[in-house]
Design a protein around this motif. Structure first.
Motif, PDB file in Angstrom:
ATOM      1  N   LEU A  62      89.855  55.046 -11.535  1.00 54.40           N
ATOM      2  CA  LEU A  62      91.064  54.584 -12.219  1.00 54.40           C
ATOM      3  C   LEU A  62      91.819  53.569 -11.369  1.00 54.40           C
ATOM      4  O   LEU A  62      92.295  52.539 -11.877  1.00 54.40           O
ATOM      5  CB  LEU A  62      91.963  55.779 -12.540  1.00 54.40           C
ATOM      6  N   ILE A  63      91.931  53.856 -10.070  1.00 53.82           N
ATOM      7  CA  ILE A  63      92.669  52.960  -9.177  1.00 53.82           C
ATOM      8  C   ILE A  63      91.953  51.619  -9.036  1.00 53.82           C
ATOM      9  O   ILE A  63      92.555  50.545  -9.153  1.00 53.82           O
ATOM     10  CB  ILE A  63      92.864  53.619  -7.801  1.00 53.82           C
ATOM     11  N   GLY A 115      89.796  50.294 -11.063  1.00 50.37           N
ATOM     12  CA  GLY A 115      89.848  49.581 -12.338  1.00 50.37           C
ATOM     13  C   GLY A 115      91.174  48.879 -12.538  1.00 50.37           C
ATOM     14  O   GLY A 115      91.221  47.725 -12.975  1.00 50.37           O
ATOM     15  N   ALA A 116      92.272  49.570 -12.217  1.00 53.54           N
ATOM     16  CA  ALA A 116      93.589  48.945 -12.339  1.00 53.54           C
ATOM     17  C   ALA A 116      93.715  47.747 -11.418  1.00 53.54           C
ATOM     18  O   ALA A 116      94.296  46.712 -11.793  1.00 53.54           O
ATOM     19  CB  ALA A 116      94.679  49.972 -12.025  1.00 53.54           C
ATOM     20  N   THR A 134      81.740  50.501 -10.943  1.00 57.82           N
ATOM     21  CA  THR A 134      83.123  50.634 -11.414  1.00 57.82           C
ATOM     22  C   THR A 134      83.857  49.306 -11.360  1.00 57.82           C
ATOM     23  O   THR A 134      84.521  48.887 -12.319  1.00 57.82           O
ATOM     24  CB  THR A 134      83.863  51.675 -10.560  1.00 57.82           C
ATOM     25  N   ALA A 140      84.958  47.250 -14.743  1.00 59.94           N
ATOM     26  CA  ALA A 140      86.389  47.049 -14.960  1.00 59.94           C
ATOM     27  C   ALA A 140      86.751  45.566 -14.953  1.00 59.94           C
ATOM     28  O   ALA A 140      87.638  45.126 -15.695  1.00 59.94           O
ATOM     29  CB  ALA A 140      87.182  47.787 -13.889  1.00 59.94           C
ATOM     30  N   VAL A 178      95.522  46.053 -17.361  1.00 56.80           N
ATOM     31  CA  VAL A 178      95.520  47.148 -16.382  1.00 56.80           C
ATOM     32  C   VAL A 178      95.100  48.458 -17.039  1.00 56.80           C
ATOM     33  O   VAL A 178      94.280  49.213 -16.493  1.00 56.80           O
ATOM     34  CB  VAL A 178      96.912  47.282 -15.726  1.00 56.80           C
ATOM     35  N   SER A 194      91.230  48.249 -18.131  1.00 56.60           N
ATOM     36  CA  SER A 194      90.353  48.200 -16.950  1.00 56.60           C
ATOM     37  C   SER A 194      90.361  49.524 -16.206  1.00 56.60           C
ATOM     38  O   SER A 194      89.326  49.980 -15.707  1.00 56.60           O
ATOM     39  CB  SER A 194      90.803  47.068 -16.023  1.00 56.60           C
ATOM     40  N   SER A 195      91.526  50.146 -16.119  1.00 55.82           N
ATOM     41  CA  SER A 195      91.623  51.436 -15.439  1.00 55.82           C
ATOM     42  C   SER A 195      90.820  52.502 -16.171  1.00 55.82           C
ATOM     43  O   SER A 195      90.095  53.287 -15.553  1.00 55.82           O
ATOM     44  CB  SER A 195      93.094  51.845 -15.332  1.00 55.82           C
ATOM     45  N   GLY A 240      87.178  51.949 -15.446  1.00 57.25           N
ATOM     46  CA  GLY A 240      86.827  52.395 -14.103  1.00 57.25           C
ATOM     47  C   GLY A 240      86.670  53.896 -14.016  1.00 57.25           C
ATOM     48  O   GLY A 240      85.703  54.409 -13.425  1.00 57.25           O
TER      49      GLY A 240
END
Length: 505
Positions: free
Chosen positions: A314-315, A317-318, A357, A361, A419, A422-423, A426
């Motif tokens: 998640l991080i 991806g963001a 990832t 993302a 964001v 993409s997050s 990811g």
């Protein structure tokens, strides 16, 4: 008016060509002619001297030093960064028009620029933070081709010969290569890719030092990077050695020395002293602590599992979606490729998942904008709809910068949607256990992705989420650019001559 322009960016990929297109479109819209020379990673085709001679002014939209700058001597010239041209091409064109009307040739146009040395462009008057970022980006820009070549060759070798190919001795490639053997070709690809990977840290360190000290920094920078690999300090050591070597060489080059010594300073004194001191610091002082730090980072990454891996996804991806090829995006990408370079020769399952990832993302934002402009055309200007067509290919090719024209016009709504999507992508890629051994390529290297169907599903889900959010955000607020275009269209329609038949006399 007629203008010529040169565009370039540190990586020589997306921004170089997006700036060129933006300047050409801005010129066409304003009734001027703009012809652009792109000095990208694929090389460049120089502008015809006759075109330069006929030009009224020159635009340098470059983050690297323009090659053969003396060709433009005597022309009114402006020099802006490449992102300025991408984000505000009409403003750059207006600035160039003002320079032509002022009729003053700038020093940049008359300075010699024929050197074939490696290019960098550091703003010595910028803040410390900006200069550090420019130093880093110079190193990364020269490292990326080694990453791509080495990573894709190793990935292809695994696809062709299986993972046991890494155990084939290099002597077998040299002495027993069989043209008809699939395993021989796989081993050749693996060993060649491994050699390319072996240059990564040295190139990164060498060109960071080059950005700081120019040519005197190359030798200590490359040596310091090689020492970093030897002592196990890896990329972290390469970053440190690049700055150490660069500032050492810069300091020594400013020494006041007798005239008789000046001639041998760049050839003997600077490389000798800076290389020795860099070696001393890396072997004796910095190497072991940096190696321990790298080992700790690798152990932490390898120890991640379950929800922790999803959180990391998640991080990352963001980070890939927040600035679309900017510094934060590049940090996430560099984290992935540096892990891939160490994992490429070992098992490194987690590092391969990190690479997947980051790549997945990074594809979301341009694909989402392409989808949104296709589904809800009325929310976007004509230029945005045209950009959306190109964004399909850019997104599929893992070029996040394809969404920049949309973010430049509407940053809050576009980047916010980017964001989130993409997050999500990811996190899903981590959850789906998809992995990737190639550092670039997007859809074109899908055969090298493990669990590729789930990888594509994660990208599709993130793309749809971002596209839906953009459509919702656009529908809720005003869009000044679209409203201005619609008003202009209405005015043009009202002033057009009637096509109804007129009575004859």
């Amino acid at each position: 008016m007629k203008f010529v322009a040169v565009t370039s960016c540190p990586t020589g990929i997306a921004h170089t060509y997006m700036a060129a297109e933006a300047l050409e479109q801005a010129g066409k819209a304003a009734g001027h002619e703009v012809q652009v020379e792109t000095q990208g990673s694929a090389g460049s085709t120089p502008l015809d001297p006759a075109i330069i001679e006929a030009a009224d002014g020159v635009i340098f939209a470059a983050d690297l030093e323009v090659r053969d700058k003396e060709r433009f001597a005597g022309k009114p010239t402006i020099d802006v960064g490449v992102k300025k041209a991408v984000h505000d091409a009409p403003g750059v064109l207006n600035q160039a028009i003002a320079a032509v009307e002022a009729g003053v040739s700038t020093p940049a146009a008359t300075a010699g620029g024929g050197s074939k040395d490696p290019a960098t462009k550091i703003d010595r008057n910028a803040s410390v933070g900006t200069r550090i970022r420019q130093y880093l980006m110079t190193g990364v820009s020269y490292m990326i081709p080694f990453v791509a070549a080495g990573g894709i060759l190793i990935a292809l070798s695994f696809m062709l010969g299986g993972y046991e190919v890494k155990f084939v001795p290099v002597d077998d490639v040299i002495n027993s290569f069989d043209v008809m053997s699939r395993m021989s070709w796989a081993a050749l690809m693996f060993q060649t890719g491994a050699v390319a990977f072996g240059f990564l840290v040295a190139v990164l360190s060498g060109f960071i030092a080059f950005a700081i000290a120019d040519r005197p920094g190359l030798v200590p920078g490359f040596v310091g990077g090689s020492i970093s690999v030897a002592v196990g300090a890896g990329f972290l050591g390469g970053l440190v050695s690049g700055f150490v070597a660069g500032f050492l060489a810069l300091w020594i080059s400013h020494w006041k020395v007798p005239k008789g010594v000046r001639g041998i300073m760049p050839v003997v004194v600077i490389p000798l002293l800076s290389t020795f001191v860099t070696g001393l610091l890396m072997f004796v002082v910095l190497g072991r602590p940096l190696a321990s730090l790298m080992d700790g980072l690798s152990d932490w990454l390898s120890g991640l599992s379950g929800s922790n891996l999803i959180l990391l996804g998640l991080i990352l991806g963001a980070m890939m979606g927040i600035d679309l090829g900017g510094p934060i995006n590049k940090v996430a990408y560099t984290f992935a490729v540096t892990g891939l370079s160490t994992a490429g020769l070992t098992d490194g399952a987690t590092q391969f998942r990190v690479m997947a990832t980051v790549m997945g993302a990074g594809m979301v934002a341009p694909l989402a904008m392409a989808l949104a402009t296709t589904v809800r055309k009325r929310l976007f200007t004509r230029q945005e709809r045209e950009n959306g067509k190109a964004a399909w290919l850019l997104g599929l090719s893992f070029i996040s910068e394809g969404a920049i024209p949309f973010a430049a016009a509407d940053p809050l709504r576009v980047l916010g949607a980017s964001v989130v999507g993409s997050s999500v992508t990811g996190g899903l890629i981590m959850a789906f256990d998809a992995s990737q051994r190639a550092p670039h390529g997007g859809i074109w290297v899908i055969a090298l992705v493990d669990n590729w169907l789930l990888f594509l599903l994660a990208v599709a889900i993130g793309t749809v989420i971002s596209a839906v959010l953009v459509i919702i955000f656009k529908g809720l607020g005003s869009n000044p650019a679209l409203e201005a275009e619609q008003a202009a269209d209405a005015a043009a329609a009202a002033s057009a001559p009637s096509t109804a038949a007129q009575p004859t006399a």
